[in-house]
Design a protein around this motif. Structure first.
Motif, PDB file in Angstrom:
ATOM      1  N   PRO A  81       0.780  -1.236   0.000  1.00  0.00           N
ATOM      2  CA  PRO A  81       0.000   0.000   0.000  1.00  0.00           C
ATOM      3  C   PRO A  81       0.812   1.287   0.000  1.00  0.00           C
ATOM      4  O   PRO A  81       0.382   2.287  -0.569  1.00  0.00           O
ATOM      5  N   ARG A  82       1.980   1.271   0.611  1.00  0.00           N
ATOM      6  CA  ARG A  82       2.784   2.497   0.655  1.00  0.00           C
ATOM      7  C   ARG A  82       3.230   2.921  -0.738  1.00  0.00           C
ATOM      8  O   ARG A  82       3.434   4.108  -1.006  1.00  0.00           O
ATOM      9  N   TRP A  83       3.403   1.970  -1.651  1.00  0.00           N
ATOM     10  CA  TRP A  83       3.978   2.261  -2.961  1.00  0.00           C
ATOM     11  C   TRP A  83       2.984   2.102  -4.098  1.00  0.00           C
ATOM     12  O   TRP A  83       3.302   2.427  -5.251  1.00  0.00           O
ATOM     13  N   CYS A 131       9.384   3.683   7.747  1.00  0.00           N
ATOM     14  CA  CYS A 131       7.943   3.724   7.981  1.00  0.00           C
ATOM     15  C   CYS A 131       7.564   2.520   8.830  1.00  0.00           C
ATOM     16  O   CYS A 131       7.684   1.379   8.387  1.00  0.00           O
ATOM     17  N   ASP A 132       7.145   2.791  10.070  1.00  0.00           N
ATOM     18  CA  ASP A 132       6.756   1.711  10.977  1.00  0.00           C
ATOM     19  C   ASP A 132       5.265   1.401  10.904  1.00  0.00           C
ATOM     20  O   ASP A 132       4.782   0.490  11.573  1.00  0.00           O
ATOM     21  N   GLU A 133       4.541   2.174  10.089  1.00  0.00           N
ATOM     22  CA  GLU A 133       3.097   1.986   9.986  1.00  0.00           C
ATOM     23  C   GLU A 133       2.793   0.659   9.290  1.00  0.00           C
ATOM     24  O   GLU A 133       3.389   0.328   8.259  1.00  0.00           O
ATOM     25  N   HIS A 134       1.861  -0.109   9.840  1.00  0.00           N
ATOM     26  CA  HIS A 134       1.503  -1.395   9.268  1.00  0.00           C
ATOM     27  C   HIS A 134       0.807  -1.195   7.925  1.00  0.00           C
ATOM     28  O   HIS A 134       0.087  -0.223   7.707  1.00  0.00           O
ATOM     29  N   ALA A 178      -2.836  -0.441   7.978  1.00  0.00           N
ATOM     30  CA  ALA A 178      -3.162   0.920   8.404  1.00  0.00           C
ATOM     31  C   ALA A 178      -2.950   1.913   7.264  1.00  0.00           C
ATOM     32  O   ALA A 178      -3.741   2.849   7.079  1.00  0.00           O
ATOM     33  N   ILE A 179      -1.883   1.705   6.481  1.00  0.00           N
ATOM     34  CA  ILE A 179      -1.635   2.571   5.326  1.00  0.00           C
ATOM     35  C   ILE A 179      -2.767   2.427   4.316  1.00  0.00           C
ATOM     36  O   ILE A 179      -3.285   3.418   3.781  1.00  0.00           O
ATOM     37  N   ARG A 234      -5.295   5.373   3.097  1.00  0.00           N
ATOM     38  CA  ARG A 234      -5.370   5.787   1.697  1.00  0.00           C
ATOM     39  C   ARG A 234      -6.777   5.616   1.136  1.00  0.00           C
ATOM     40  O   ARG A 234      -7.245   6.427   0.332  1.00  0.00           O
ATOM     41  N   LEU A 235      -7.459   4.568   1.536  1.00  0.00           N
ATOM     42  CA  LEU A 235      -8.842   4.391   1.092  1.00  0.00           C
ATOM     43  C   LEU A 235      -9.730   5.505   1.623  1.00  0.00           C
ATOM     44  O   LEU A 235     -10.640   5.983   0.937  1.00  0.00           O
ATOM     45  N   ARG A 236      -9.435   5.914   2.838  1.00  0.00           N
ATOM     46  CA  ARG A 236     -10.248   6.949   3.485  1.00  0.00           C
ATOM     47  C   ARG A 236      -9.971   8.343   2.906  1.00  0.00           C
ATOM     48  O   ARG A 236     -10.887   9.145   2.716  1.00  0.00           O
ATOM     49  N   SER A 237      -8.706   8.611   2.614  1.00  0.00           N
ATOM     50  CA  SER A 237      -8.328   9.956   2.187  1.00  0.00           C
ATOM     51  C   SER A 237      -8.403  10.166   0.686  1.00  0.00           C
ATOM     52  O   SER A 237      -8.542  11.299   0.217  1.00  0.00           O
ATOM     53  N   GLY A 238      -8.256   9.066  -0.076  1.00  0.00           N
ATOM     54  CA  GLY A 238      -8.259   9.194  -1.525  1.00  0.00           C
ATOM     55  C   GLY A 238      -7.023   9.883  -2.066  1.00  0.00           C
ATOM     56  O   GLY A 238      -7.034  10.453  -3.157  1.00  0.00           O
ATOM     57  N   ASN A 239      -5.905   9.875  -1.308  1.00  0.00           N
ATOM     58  CA  ASN A 239      -4.667  10.508  -1.750  1.00  0.00           C
ATOM     59  C   ASN A 239      -4.202   9.900  -3.063  1.00  0.00           C
ATOM     60  O   ASN A 239      -4.258   8.697  -3.253  1.00  0.00           O
TER      61      ASN A 239
END
Length: 260
Positions: free
Chosen positions: A162-164, A198-201, A204-205, A209-214
């Motif tokens: 998800p990060r990439w 990035c320690d975020e799971h 969670a990422i 991203r689904l929530r923000s639509g970035n």
């Protein structure tokens, strides 16, 4: 290990139906082996299909930017052992200058252009999947690589990092050459911003991203002094899907910049 033509076989890790092993082949080369675990195949048919697709892909690829395949057999694939990857904190400081990032992106874009010309989409480009043979960056792990419209399991899963991942993949779209380009340029942005950990799971990422639509996880506030052409390439590469340059175009743009 029984059934494998290797010695000094050591388990590195296991996930689903796949084991990753280190070993020595009959010619004395150190290799990495991907192996199907028979007793784990029944509950993971998609993993088996992915593995068979990966073997088929590797058998057709011959490029210095792709991990070399040293052989395959019933349920196994042997690949070259490479040096530590771009996710290694020891390696990252070498890619904080524009010139180093330009060279890295050019080499990786050249490899992606080779893949895309053959209908192969990596679909999971990230720092951990960029290793090195000397100074040459090498793309590894075609476990979720896609074959476009020819892919026998296209659309059967949501897979990636998800990060990439490109925004269109987060939204449920299929991998494309443009999504590989987005990941490549996101990596370039990350390097120029100091390659922060990035320690975020991953879950969670993905939820964020689904929530923000970035449009992208890439941090586009680049440090002062970055080469302007590089900045333009990265901005376009993490932008809207239909406006991203192709991998081949990135090679051409960077070659012109470095030649000048």
């Amino acid at each position: 290990m029984d059934g494998l033509p290797f010695s000094d076989v050591r388990l590195i890790h296991r996930r689903g139906a796949i084991e990753i092993l280190a070993a020595v082949d009959r010619s004395g080369r150190d290799v990495i082996i991907k192996r199907l675990v028979p007793e784990r195949c029944r509950p993971d048919p998609l993993g088996v299909a992915r593995f068979r697709r990966e073997v088929a892909i590797h058998q057709t690829l011959h490029h210095p930017g792709v991990a070399r395949c040293f052989g395959s057999g019933e349920g196994w694939l042997a690949l070259e052992l490479l040096q530590n990857g771009l996710d290694d904190p020891v390696r990252r400081p070498g890619f904080r200058q524009s010139s180093a990032v330009l060279t890295l992106l050019r080499d990786l874009a050249e490899t992606l252009a080779y893949l895309h010309a053959r209908g192969v989409i990596h679909a999971d480009l990230k720092p951990a999947h960029i290793m090195f043979r000397g100074d040459r960056p090498v793309i590894i792990d075609f476990g979720i690589a896609a074959l476009g419209s020819r892919d026998p399991i296209a659309g059967a899963e949501f897979a990636g990092s998800p990060r990439w991942m490109a925004a269109e993949l987060i939204a449920g779209g299929l991998p494309s050459p443009a999504s590989d380009v987005q990941a490549l340029c996101a990596i370039g942005c990350w390097l120029l911003n100091g390659a922060p950990d990035c320690d975020e799971h991953a879950a969670a990422i993905l939820e964020r991203r689904l929530r923000s639509g970035n449009a992208s996880e890439a941090e586009m506030t680049l440090p002062a002094g970055i080469d302007r052409q590089l900045a333009r390439i990265l901005e376009a590469g993490v932008g809207p899907q239909n406006l991203r340059p192709t991998a081949a175009q990135i090679v051409q743009l960077i070659s012109r910049t470095t030649a000048g």
